[in-house]
Design an enzyme around this catalytic site. Sequence first.
Site, PDB file in Angstrom:
ATOM      1  N   ASP A 195       0.847  -1.196   0.000  1.00  0.00           N
ATOM      2  CA  ASP A 195       0.000   0.000   0.000  1.00  0.00           C
ATOM      3  C   ASP A 195       0.883   1.247   0.000  1.00  0.00           C
ATOM      4  OD1 ASP A 195       0.736  -0.626   2.725  1.00  0.00           O
ATOM      5  OD2 ASP A 195      -0.643   0.922   3.374  1.00  0.00           O
ATOM      6  N   HIS A 520       1.295  -9.018  -3.554  1.00  0.00           N
ATOM      7  CA  HIS A 520       0.279  -7.982  -3.323  1.00  0.00           C
ATOM      8  C   HIS A 520       1.034  -6.664  -3.138  1.00  0.00           C
ATOM      9  CE1 HIS A 520      -3.590  -6.387  -1.824  1.00  0.00           C
ATOM     10  NE2 HIS A 520      -2.832  -5.670  -1.012  1.00  0.00           N
ATOM     11  N   ASP A 565       0.857 -17.607  -4.113  1.00  0.00           N
ATOM     12  CA  ASP A 565       1.529 -16.574  -4.905  1.00  0.00           C
ATOM     13  C   ASP A 565       0.507 -15.900  -5.812  1.00  0.00           C
ATOM     14  OD1 ASP A 565       3.329 -14.937  -6.122  1.00  0.00           O
ATOM     15  OD2 ASP A 565       4.052 -16.478  -7.515  1.00  0.00           O
ATOM     16  N   GLU A 574       1.923 -10.169   0.615  1.00  0.00           N
ATOM     17  CA  GLU A 574       2.264  -8.751   0.523  1.00  0.00           C
ATOM     18  C   GLU A 574       3.764  -8.614   0.770  1.00  0.00           C
ATOM     19  OE1 GLU A 574      -0.428  -6.086   2.522  1.00  0.00           O
ATOM     20  OE2 GLU A 574       0.692  -4.314   1.880  1.00  0.00           O
TER      21      GLU A 574
HETATM   22  O1  9MR Z   1       2.579  -6.496   9.584  1.00  0.00           O
HETATM   23  C1  9MR Z   1       1.257  -6.239  10.018  1.00  0.00           C
HETATM   24  C2  9MR Z   1       0.719  -7.453  10.727  1.00  0.00           C
HETATM   25  O2  9MR Z   1       1.469  -7.720  11.887  1.00  0.00           O
HETATM   26  C3  9MR Z   1      -0.755  -7.259  11.037  1.00  0.00           C
HETATM   27  O3  9MR Z   1      -1.262  -8.448  11.581  1.00  0.00           O
HETATM   28  C4  9MR Z   1      -1.507  -6.889   9.762  1.00  0.00           C
HETATM   29  C5  9MR Z   1      -2.988  -6.676   9.982  1.00  0.00           C
HETATM   30  O4  9MR Z   1      -3.217  -5.589  10.765  1.00  0.00           O
HETATM   31  O5  9MR Z   1      -0.951  -5.711   9.210  1.00  0.00           O
HETATM   32  C6  9MR Z   1       0.388  -5.861   8.823  1.00  0.00           C
HETATM   33  O6  9MR Z   1       0.874  -4.662   8.333  1.00  0.00           O
HETATM   34  C7  9MR Z   1       0.277  -4.130   7.175  1.00  0.00           C
HETATM   35  C8  9MR Z   1      -0.127  -2.709   7.503  1.00  0.00           C
HETATM   36  O7  9MR Z   1      -1.147  -2.708   8.443  1.00  0.00           O
HETATM   37  C9  9MR Z   1      -0.499  -1.912   6.280  1.00  0.00           C
HETATM   38  N1  9MR Z   1       0.500  -2.008   5.255  1.00  0.00           N
HETATM   39  C10 9MR Z   1       0.777  -3.371   4.870  1.00  0.00           C
HETATM   40  C11 9MR Z   1       1.299  -4.135   6.057  1.00  0.00           C
HETATM   41  C12 9MR Z   1       1.728  -5.532   5.658  1.00  0.00           C
HETATM   42  O8  9MR Z   1       0.647  -6.373   5.402  1.00  0.00           O
END
Ligand code: 9MR
Length: 599
Positions: A195, A520, A565, A574
């Site tokens: 993102d 992602h 994947d 991601e």
């Molecule tokens: O790394 C984060 C993980 O520990 C959480 O469980 C998850 C859900 O809240 O979010 C991950 O971080 C994301 C972030 O909130 C937004 N940008 C992408 C991150 C990686 O998925």
Amino acid sequence: MPNTTSAKFLGCILLCLSFSCSGPRQALVANEQELTDHIRLNQVGFYPEAPKIAVVAADNAASKFYVKTPDLTQTLFSGKLTDATPSEFSNKPTRVADFSAFTDTGRFVLVVPELGHSYTFGIRQEVHKELGEAALKSYYYQRASTDLPEKYAGKWCRAAGHPDNQVLVHASAATAARPAGTMISSPGGWYDAGDYNKYIVNSGITMGTLLSAYEDFPAYFRNQYLNIPESNNEVPDLLDEVLWNLRWMLTMQDPADGGVYHKLTNPNFDGMVMPSEANGVRYVVQKSTAATLDFAAVMAQASRVYRQYEAAFPGLADSCLVASESAWQWAKQHPDVAYEQDALNKQFDPAVHTGAYGDKEFSDEFIWAAAELYISTKNDRYYRAVNLFPDAKMPLPGWSQVRLLGYYSLARHAGVLTPVGQQAIPDVKKRLIAFADDLLHGVATQSYRTVMGKTEKDYIWGSSSVAANQGIALLQAYSLAADKKYAAGALSNLDYLLGRNATGYSFVTGYGQKPTRHPHHRPSVADGIEEPVPGLLSGGTNARAKQQDKCSTYQSDFPDEMYTDDDCSYASNETAINWNAPLVYLVAALEALHEKKEL
Ligand code: 9MR
């Protein structure tokens, strides 16, 4: 540059036709001419003198394996497979091929009769050098507020996105001096992940890990060339790249009180578009204790690192230290401000639905910030401000858990601490070595022989970073105890990331013959280029989130195989800056140790 999703889609269809998207369930073949996915190994390769292990994940009568030239004409080594043992989570039979004794250099395959041959891998000095460069260069591709010209970005060149010079103060962050709607400028920095938002908490551990990589292996990074716009200055490319995010972080501090905004964000995630097409209003939101302390730690560490480059960046080190100390003051006055997004959304408009990074426990952030401030200032006041050892736990670093980053830094600087700080060092060392011993315990009987994956708890969101952070912890022990078993344990986890795992994927884009291809990651999805941006570490297997992204392409429900994947899979595929940073560290450390003949 083609820039349509349809071109990308067509690319994907062609890719699927030529590559087989059907996943790892390949039928056993009776011919060694066939490529098999059942031989799991580091798809990039091995150092000549280091351990070399492959895992055969199949029931098969063969008891021998062979190392051959890729054209299969010459057999250079043979060995015996171990008896089959059931894999811990799926019960699938696994057999180990240990070819550590084979030290020839070149390109090879591993063959198991009746099963086929493995991906082609290398054995050579500096075998992970390019991977290390790519892992760090991935941050260049994450840069906000700038275009990426072809000269540096190659086919992944793109237009600038998110100038972020007109960002609004969200109602949750309003103060008398900066009421809601005040416009501030907060350009630059890295996009967090797949993102386009920018989060201070996640920048915290990312920056701390990258700066620590530099502090631990400065000579390695002084010799690394990334082909980024600043490559020709006197400063190591790592520090140039880190500065891109450091300058952004500085803009996230409220000059009126030293507090730091938790994040700079859209109200909602963007669609899968290029950065230049995502033009929504952006906000800075409520200041938080976690963000402010992570900021304090990073700025304190940066002040001592960039002081060595005072001529290139006059005044930067001092500015960082001032920013760190005022952030620390704010946190002392506001020791318990969590960022609670759901609660804030009930109170303020607009509601914000992007990543929360909502830590609620701050003793570890206090420890880390105090340690970095103490090391950089040598002021005992910071050392005395916290209880360094609140309990016996040694939590693996992650975005919400940064205690060990403080311990690592104290150990690294043990020789230059004041007498007061010296008192902690025996305990820090003992803990770090005991922690590494725990990580190594039982690895020799694990089906994949990796430190990663001894327990289902390793397969959390971003599990690839668990593997990489375990590697860092082992390397800390190696630097304290100089026992090669720790370095070998770290290497086993790099092998995990590059293919010796239950999914059979190399989780680094662009590296290995079966790498993550569909992360992602918005630019990789939207740019119309077949290959994803290179050097990105997929979060990887995620058993904890139980496929919450609801992608239909998961192939398995086993905890160590819950990966797909597919770019729909924000839970397992991601990429994120806090996951790439320990990969950068791990690869740099192993390359540097190998160069010194310590591995
Ligand atoms: O790394 C984060 C993980 O520990 C959480 O469980 C998850 C859900 O809240 O979010 C991950 O971080 C994301 C972030 O909130 C937004 N940008 C992408 C991150 C990686 O998925």
